[in-house]
Design a protein around this motif. Structure first.
Motif, PDB file in Angstrom:
ATOM      1  N   GLU A   1      65.090  33.313  42.986  1.00 60.24           N
ATOM      2  CA  GLU A   1      65.245  34.734  43.290  1.00 60.24           C
ATOM      3  C   GLU A   1      65.128  35.618  42.050  1.00 60.24           C
ATOM      4  O   GLU A   1      64.533  36.697  42.097  1.00 60.24           O
ATOM      5  CB  GLU A   1      66.590  34.968  43.979  1.00 60.24           C
ATOM      6  N   THR A   2      65.702  35.167  40.937  1.00 57.95           N
ATOM      7  CA  THR A   2      65.654  35.964  39.714  1.00 57.95           C
ATOM      8  C   THR A   2      64.214  36.120  39.223  1.00 57.95           C
ATOM      9  O   THR A   2      63.779  37.205  38.833  1.00 57.95           O
ATOM     10  CB  THR A   2      66.504  35.313  38.615  1.00 57.95           C
ATOM     11  N   THR A   3      63.467  35.022  39.264  1.00 65.37           N
ATOM     12  CA  THR A   3      62.064  35.071  38.846  1.00 65.37           C
ATOM     13  C   THR A   3      61.262  35.988  39.759  1.00 65.37           C
ATOM     14  O   THR A   3      60.434  36.784  39.298  1.00 65.37           O
ATOM     15  CB  THR A   3      61.448  33.658  38.867  1.00 65.37           C
ATOM     16  N   ASP A   4      61.509  35.885  41.057  1.00 70.02           N
ATOM     17  CA  ASP A   4      60.808  36.731  42.016  1.00 70.02           C
ATOM     18  C   ASP A   4      61.098  38.201  41.750  1.00 70.02           C
ATOM     19  O   ASP A   4      60.199  39.045  41.764  1.00 70.02           O
ATOM     20  CB  ASP A   4      61.237  36.347  43.434  1.00 70.02           C
ATOM     21  N   LYS A   5      62.350  38.517  41.469  1.00 68.47           N
ATOM     22  CA  LYS A   5      62.741  39.899  41.206  1.00 68.47           C
ATOM     23  C   LYS A   5      62.030  40.445  39.974  1.00 68.47           C
ATOM     24  O   LYS A   5      61.546  41.585  39.970  1.00 68.47           O
ATOM     25  CB  LYS A   5      64.258  39.979  41.014  1.00 68.47           C
ATOM     26  N   MET A   6      61.945  39.639  38.923  1.00 75.11           N
ATOM     27  CA  MET A   6      61.282  40.079  37.696  1.00 75.11           C
ATOM     28  C   MET A   6      59.789  40.296  37.930  1.00 75.11           C
ATOM     29  O   MET A   6      59.201  41.267  37.428  1.00 75.11           O
ATOM     30  CB  MET A   6      61.499  39.068  36.573  1.00 75.11           C
ATOM     31  N   ILE A   7      59.153  39.420  38.699  1.00 77.76           N
ATOM     32  CA  ILE A   7      57.718  39.541  38.972  1.00 77.76           C
ATOM     33  C   ILE A   7      57.428  40.812  39.758  1.00 77.76           C
ATOM     34  O   ILE A   7      56.485  41.546  39.460  1.00 77.76           O
ATOM     35  CB  ILE A   7      57.206  38.312  39.735  1.00 77.76           C
ATOM     36  N   VAL A   8      58.238  41.083  40.765  1.00 74.56           N
ATOM     37  CA  VAL A   8      58.052  42.280  41.577  1.00 74.56           C
ATOM     38  C   VAL A   8      58.227  43.537  40.725  1.00 74.56           C
ATOM     39  O   VAL A   8      57.442  44.491  40.811  1.00 74.56           O
ATOM     40  CB  VAL A   8      59.036  42.301  42.762  1.00 74.56           C
ATOM     41  N   SER A   9      59.245  43.544  39.869  1.00 80.52           N
ATOM     42  CA  SER A   9      59.496  44.694  39.001  1.00 80.52           C
ATOM     43  C   SER A   9      58.352  44.890  38.010  1.00 80.52           C
ATOM     44  O   SER A   9      57.904  46.020  37.765  1.00 80.52           O
ATOM     45  CB  SER A   9      60.815  44.508  38.241  1.00 80.52           C
ATOM     46  N   LEU A  10      57.856  43.786  37.451  1.00 83.62           N
ATOM     47  CA  LEU A  10      56.729  43.864  36.522  1.00 83.62           C
ATOM     48  C   LEU A  10      55.486  44.409  37.225  1.00 83.62           C
ATOM     49  O   LEU A  10      54.747  45.222  36.668  1.00 83.62           O
ATOM     50  CB  LEU A  10      56.434  42.489  35.931  1.00 83.62           C
ATOM     51  N   GLY A  11      55.270  43.980  38.468  1.00 84.63           N
ATOM     52  CA  GLY A  11      54.135  44.477  39.239  1.00 84.63           C
ATOM     53  C   GLY A  11      54.208  45.976  39.456  1.00 84.63           C
ATOM     54  O   GLY A  11      53.188  46.673  39.363  1.00 84.63           O
ATOM     55  N   ASP A  12      55.409  46.471  39.728  1.00 82.78           N
ATOM     56  CA  ASP A  12      55.598  47.920  39.907  1.00 82.78           C
ATOM     57  C   ASP A  12      55.207  48.684  38.639  1.00 82.78           C
ATOM     58  O   ASP A  12      54.533  49.717  38.697  1.00 82.78           O
ATOM     59  CB  ASP A  12      57.059  48.229  40.257  1.00 82.78           C
ATOM     60  N   ILE A  13      55.650  48.172  37.490  1.00 79.63           N
ATOM     61  CA  ILE A  13      55.375  48.854  36.228  1.00 79.63           C
ATOM     62  C   ILE A  13      53.894  48.802  35.882  1.00 79.63           C
ATOM     63  O   ILE A  13      53.290  49.807  35.479  1.00 79.63           O
ATOM     64  CB  ILE A  13      56.212  48.222  35.092  1.00 79.63           C
TER      65      ILE A  13
END
Length: 209
Positions: free
Chosen positions: A32-44
């Motif tokens: 879950e933590t990795t998924d959250k970081m990937i999604v946030s990075l995609g937004d940026i």
């Protein structure tokens, strides 16, 4: 020219497809933590690659949230973040990337230069004809001489981020008048932006806003 246009479209398309694939794999693996970081990075990255010059305050707050999510995972116990937003933020325009660089500066001066836990608070409040943006960090107070340079935009930028003068100048393209001030004392450092809806230069607002 057409080939260059196609190339500029293929690279981001490939990048986001790859990020989506990695995100799906992370969910399948219960990371879950990795998924959250990937999604946030995609937004940026999506925002950074956008040709838009302006965005709504609501979108800018969401971008700051994504940035904070990544930095919270990076700094963990060294920093505490709090973000609050209220009012009809989608009715307000801001230059693309307004809050994020302010948060980045707060981290740089509040977390990197301190041995203690730094608390960074971000707020965006739209009330009536006024929008107030505020970023505060509890780090070491800024030296008065340097603070004076910051207020007059004569300080030499550090790092590779968006400078404060850049934000000020882009705000000047959207608003006739606004407040953009800096304070630093024993409680920390605060950057505050106050905008009035009546000062928006509607005639200069680009069609991509």
């Amino acid at each position: 020219t057409r080939m260059e246009m196609l190339k500029s479209q293929v690279n981001p398309h490939f990048l986001f497809n790859t990020l989506n694939m990695i995100s799906c794999m992370a969910r399948l693996e219960d990371a879950e933590t990795t998924d959250k970081m990937i999604v946030s990075l995609g937004d940026i990255l999506r925002a950074a690659l956008s040709p838009r010059q302006n965005s709504t305050a609501a979108a800018d707050v969401h971008l700051a949230e994504s940035y904070i999510a990544i930095q919270q995972l990076r700094y963990r116990s060294r920093a505490e973040f709090a973000l609050t937003a209220s009012g009809e933020l989608e009715q307000w325009y801001l230059p693309h990337f307004t809050l994020q660089p302010l948060v980045e500066n707060a981290i740089h001066y509040g977390v990197e230069d301190s041995d203690e836990v730094c608390r960074i608070t971000v707020s965006a409040q739209a009330e009536g004809d006024t929008l107030t943006l505020r970023v505060h960090n509890t780090g070491t107070p800024i030296d008065p001489a340097r603070l004076s340079e910051i207020r007059t935009f004569t300080v030499k930028p550090q790092g590779h981020g968006i400078g404060l003068k850049n934000i000020y100048e882009r705000l000047s393209m959207l608003y006739e008048n606004f407040v953009f001030d800096f304070d630093s004392d024993e409680t920390g450092t605060t950057v505050r932006i106050v905008l009035q809806q009546s000062d928006l230069k509607a005639q200069n607002l680009p069609s991509d806003a």
